[in-house]
Design a protein around this motif. Structure first.
Motif, mmCIF file in Angstrom:
data_model
loop_
_atom_site.group_PDB
_atom_site.id
_atom_site.type_symbol
_atom_site.label_atom_id
_atom_site.label_comp_id
_atom_site.label_asym_id
_atom_site.label_seq_id
_atom_site.Cartn_x
_atom_site.Cartn_y
_atom_site.Cartn_z
ATOM 1 N N UNK A 97 0.823 -1.218 0.000
ATOM 2 C CA UNK A 97 0.000 0.000 0.000
ATOM 3 C C UNK A 97 0.857 1.268 0.000
ATOM 4 N N UNK A 98 0.492 2.209 -0.874
ATOM 5 C CA UNK A 98 1.211 3.470 -0.968
ATOM 6 C C UNK A 98 2.317 3.478 -1.998
ATOM 7 N N UNK A 99 2.616 2.294 -2.578
ATOM 8 C CA UNK A 99 3.713 2.216 -3.548
ATOM 9 C C UNK A 99 3.205 1.868 -4.951
ATOM 10 N N UNK A 100 1.912 2.035 -5.162
ATOM 11 C CA UNK A 100 1.330 1.654 -6.450
ATOM 12 C C UNK A 100 1.939 2.421 -7.621
ATOM 13 N N UNK A 101 2.285 3.690 -7.415
ATOM 14 C CA UNK A 101 2.769 4.515 -8.518
ATOM 15 C C UNK A 101 4.232 4.232 -8.875
ATOM 16 N N UNK A 102 4.968 3.594 -7.962
ATOM 17 C CA UNK A 102 6.392 3.362 -8.225
ATOM 18 C C UNK A 102 6.725 1.883 -8.365
ATOM 19 N N UNK A 103 5.760 1.006 -8.118
ATOM 20 C CA UNK A 103 6.028 -0.433 -8.187
ATOM 21 C C UNK A 103 6.316 -0.866 -9.616
ATOM 22 N N UNK A 104 7.192 -1.847 -9.754
ATOM 23 C CA UNK A 104 7.446 -2.430 -11.058
ATOM 24 C C UNK A 104 6.189 -3.158 -11.528
ATOM 25 N N UNK A 105 6.012 -3.297 -12.841
ATOM 26 C CA UNK A 105 4.828 -4.010 -13.335
ATOM 27 C C UNK A 105 4.814 -5.456 -12.880
ATOM 28 N N UNK A 106 3.636 -6.020 -12.749
ATOM 29 C CA UNK A 106 3.483 -7.371 -12.222
ATOM 30 C C UNK A 106 4.252 -8.398 -13.033
ATOM 31 N N UNK A 107 4.313 -8.215 -14.358
ATOM 32 C CA UNK A 107 4.992 -9.205 -15.188
ATOM 33 C C UNK A 107 6.501 -9.090 -15.147
ATOM 34 N N UNK A 108 7.042 -8.169 -14.326
ATOM 35 C CA UNK A 108 8.495 -8.023 -14.238
ATOM 36 C C UNK A 108 9.144 -9.259 -13.658
ATOM 37 N N UNK A 109 8.380 -10.060 -12.916
ATOM 38 C CA UNK A 109 8.965 -11.253 -12.317
ATOM 39 C C UNK A 109 8.647 -12.529 -13.058
ATOM 40 N N UNK A 110 7.917 -12.408 -14.174
ATOM 41 C CA UNK A 110 7.490 -13.618 -14.872
ATOM 42 C C UNK A 110 8.621 -14.273 -15.655
ATOM 43 N N UNK A 111 9.492 -13.464 -16.227
ATOM 44 C CA UNK A 111 10.562 -14.004 -17.056
ATOM 45 C C UNK A 111 11.711 -14.480 -16.183
ATOM 46 N N UNK A 112 12.190 -15.679 -16.454
ATOM 47 C CA UNK A 112 13.324 -16.194 -15.687
ATOM 48 C C UNK A 112 14.605 -15.563 -16.226
ATOM 49 N N UNK A 113 15.239 -14.743 -15.411
ATOM 50 C CA UNK A 113 16.444 -14.032 -15.821
ATOM 51 C C UNK A 113 17.697 -14.638 -15.221
ATOM 52 N N UNK A 114 17.552 -15.708 -14.456
ATOM 53 C CA UNK A 114 18.712 -16.285 -13.767
ATOM 54 C C UNK A 114 19.808 -16.691 -14.742
ATOM 55 N N UNK A 115 19.423 -17.194 -15.907
ATOM 56 C CA UNK A 115 20.437 -17.658 -16.850
ATOM 57 C C UNK A 115 21.372 -16.532 -17.273
ATOM 58 N N UNK A 116 20.859 -15.291 -17.292
ATOM 59 C CA UNK A 116 21.700 -14.145 -17.631
ATOM 60 C C UNK A 116 22.670 -13.801 -16.510
ATOM 61 N N UNK A 117 22.460 -14.392 -15.339
ATOM 62 C CA UNK A 117 23.305 -14.072 -14.179
ATOM 63 C C UNK A 117 24.229 -15.231 -13.814
ATOM 64 N N UNK A 118 24.352 -16.192 -14.721
ATOM 65 C CA UNK A 118 25.250 -17.314 -14.456
ATOM 66 C C UNK A 118 26.698 -16.839 -14.410
ATOM 67 N N UNK A 119 27.455 -17.415 -13.494
ATOM 68 C CA UNK A 119 28.878 -17.097 -13.342
ATOM 69 C C UNK A 119 29.678 -18.300 -13.837
#
Length: 305
Positions: A255-277
């Motif tokens: 609550x109170x962060x609706x205007x600055x929150x990232x869009x809901x689908x920002x977490x849908x894509x698996x980005x871990x592979x881009x962070x492999x070491x």
């Protein structure tokens, strides 16, 4: 406000701070770290008399000898010692400091909160890649190495948390990590579990990871986000969202962060592979396969759990 400031009596404070300063100074010097750790543990466990008898060559029982030898981290092994891709030079020092951390937590003094928090802050300054100011790290926190961890200022890590830094782990400022949380930076292939991939896992500023949650390798928990109790994070959690369940999904924006929150689908894509070491293993490595079994088929890359 739910907490008040607590201080120790002056005479106790003076002695405790003198002890922390002494260990800090010795760890910062050219003195052998194994010796510093051993002597510190001998005194913390009240074994100075037996240790001096043993050093003089006098007879001690086999059990006493094992106990006294065990204060020296050069006589100990840790699970991470078996990790083939570890940086041997970094691990040599971090192993000794991690041994002191773990054995300190087995002493009665580990429950003296004001003292123990400051002692662990001092150790974190030596062990972590970077340790912020005013860390509050409670009892039973474990790591893979320690030297691949960066933690920001004013962060709280509660009891029995596991911080896996086999890859790399970055935790921001003012983060709250509740009891029994596990945060991972490595994953195993689903066919051949001896094949390991390392990742960079990140927790944003002001995030809160609540009781017994798990953050899997390579994921990002966004700024000011909340991960609910027992949730399993398998993808990025958007900033300012509250994620619950297994796998963790956003159920609302704070609550109170609706205007600055990232869009809901920002977490849908698996980005871990881009962070492999990536890492390379020596050609002459002496492989230890604890399972010794035939996986029964070809191992396909990038199929991690």
């Amino acid at each position: 406000m739910t907490k008040v400031h607590v201080s120790l009596p002056d005479d106790a404070e003076e002695g405790l701070q003198a002890f922390i300063d002494d260990v800090d100074e010795r760890l910062s010097s050219d003195e052998e770290t194994c010796r510093v750790v051993q002597e510190t543990l001998v005194d913390l466990f009240g074994d100075r008399e037996a240790w001096e008898r043993w050093q003089r060559g006098e007879s001690v029982s086999p059990a006493t000898r094992v106990r006294l030898q065990g204060y020296d981290p050069c006589n100990a092994t840790l699970e991470a010692e078996y990790y083939a891709e570890k940086d041997d030079e970094k691990f040599k020092k971090s192993k000794y400091l991690q041994w002191l951390w773990r054995q300190f937590d087995a002493t009665p003094m580990a429950d003296n909160v004001d003292f123990a928090l400051r002692f662990r802050q001092m150790l974190a300054n030596h062990l972590f890649e970077d340790a912020g100011d005013n860390l509050r790290i409670f009892k039973g926190v474990t790591f893979s190495y320690g030297h691949n961890i960066t933690v920001g200022d004013n962060t709280v890590i509660h009891d029995d948390v596991h911080l896996d830094d086999r890859g790399k782990l970055t935790i921001g400022d003012r983060v709250s990590i509740s009891d029994d949380v596990h945060i991972y930076s490595h994953a195993h292939d689903v066919v051949d579990q001896t094949e390991v991939r390392n990742y960079h896992t990140t927790i944003g500023d002001d995030a809160r990871i609540t009781y017994a949650a798990m953050v899997n390798a390579g994921n990002h928990v966004g700024k000011n986000a909340i991960v609910g109790a027992r949730a399993i994070v398998q993808g990025d959690v958007p900033a300012h969202h509250i994620a619950v369940g297994a796998p963790a999904k956003s159920v609302k924006v704070k609550p109170g962060f609706e205007d600055v929150a990232e869009p809901l689908d920002a977490g849908d894509e698996r980005l871990a592979d881009d962070r492999e070491i990536p890492y390379d293993l020596p050609d002459n490595i002496d492989v230890f396969d604890e399972f010794g079994r035939d996986v029964g088929g070809p191992v396909q890359p990038h199929r991690t759990e």
